[in-house]
Design an enzyme around this catalytic site. Sequence first.
Site, PDB file in Angstrom:
ATOM      1  N   VAL A 288      73.847  42.782 -71.899  1.00 41.81           N
ATOM      2  CA  VAL A 288      74.954  42.519 -70.965  1.00 41.81           C
ATOM      3  C   VAL A 288      76.015  41.665 -71.656  1.00 41.81           C
ATOM      4  O   VAL A 288      77.154  41.573 -71.198  1.00 41.81           O
ATOM      5  CB  VAL A 288      74.443  41.820 -69.672  1.00 41.81           C
ATOM      6  N   SER A 289      75.642  41.074 -72.775  1.00 40.38           N
ATOM      7  CA  SER A 289      76.494  40.099 -73.464  1.00 40.38           C
ATOM      8  C   SER A 289      77.261  40.744 -74.614  1.00 40.38           C
ATOM      9  O   SER A 289      76.656  41.183 -75.595  1.00 40.38           O
ATOM     10  CB  SER A 289      75.601  38.963 -73.989  1.00 40.38           C
TER      11      SER A 289
END
Length: 224
Positions: free
Chosen positions: A13-14
């Site tokens: 997600v990063s």
Amino acid sequence: MSNKRITIFYDVVSPFSWFGFELLRRYQSVWNGVDVALQPFFLGGVMGASGNKPPATNPYKGAQMLKEIPLFGKMYDIDIGNPANFPEKSLHAMRILQALKLQGSDKLTAVSLAFWKLYWHDKKSIESKDDLQAYLAPIVGDAAATRLVQHDSQTSEVKQALADATKEAVDVHGAFGAPWFVVENGNETMTFFGSDRMEAIAFFLGEKYLGPCPPGYKRESSKL
Ligand SMILES: N[C@@H](CCC(=O)N[C@@H](CS)C(=O)NCC(=O)O)C(=O)O
């Protein structure tokens, strides 16, 4: 095994984890004596356990991040865009990666990169089992993709291993964000936060930092 070692804790997600992961890949052939270990973790859990908040919850930090990500994408030669829906919960995706790690799969790197592409370039959902399966299948095969999504990622062993890695990152290594690097240089261990710490990591290891596209880096290896 070398006495120099980098462990990267990351979450797909990063976007900054993508940058850090990719830079490490490029430096593996430059820093020959440095072992690299990949450790999926769950950034949502890191935020909760460390009392931190995702940067985008502060509008000023969020706006700055949105300006920086495309620039950094160009600087690192990574085709990053924006997700259709941000943030999404990455738990299922990270459990799939943890399952691959526990299985000792040599596909962990390829699948991690495919999941970043799915979310950060192709605007698909990291919460969608169908999307995850579609990106897994060309790498591990149809049957293994189905098994990973439906079964392997859902075992208590895998769930516990991801929770343990997340807890270790925070409790043992002081993590409060991603990517989180734990670096051993043979004499001591140091932790680093962020993909922009590669120069400092090199200094700590006694290695050279030669920019985001070091000799030997081939554009195609990172292009989507
Ligand atoms: N300057 C760092 C920023 C990394 C970053 O902002 N990571 C986010 C996740 S994508 C995070 O965990 N932030 C926590 C914080 O800023 O406290 C880099 O270039 O990598």
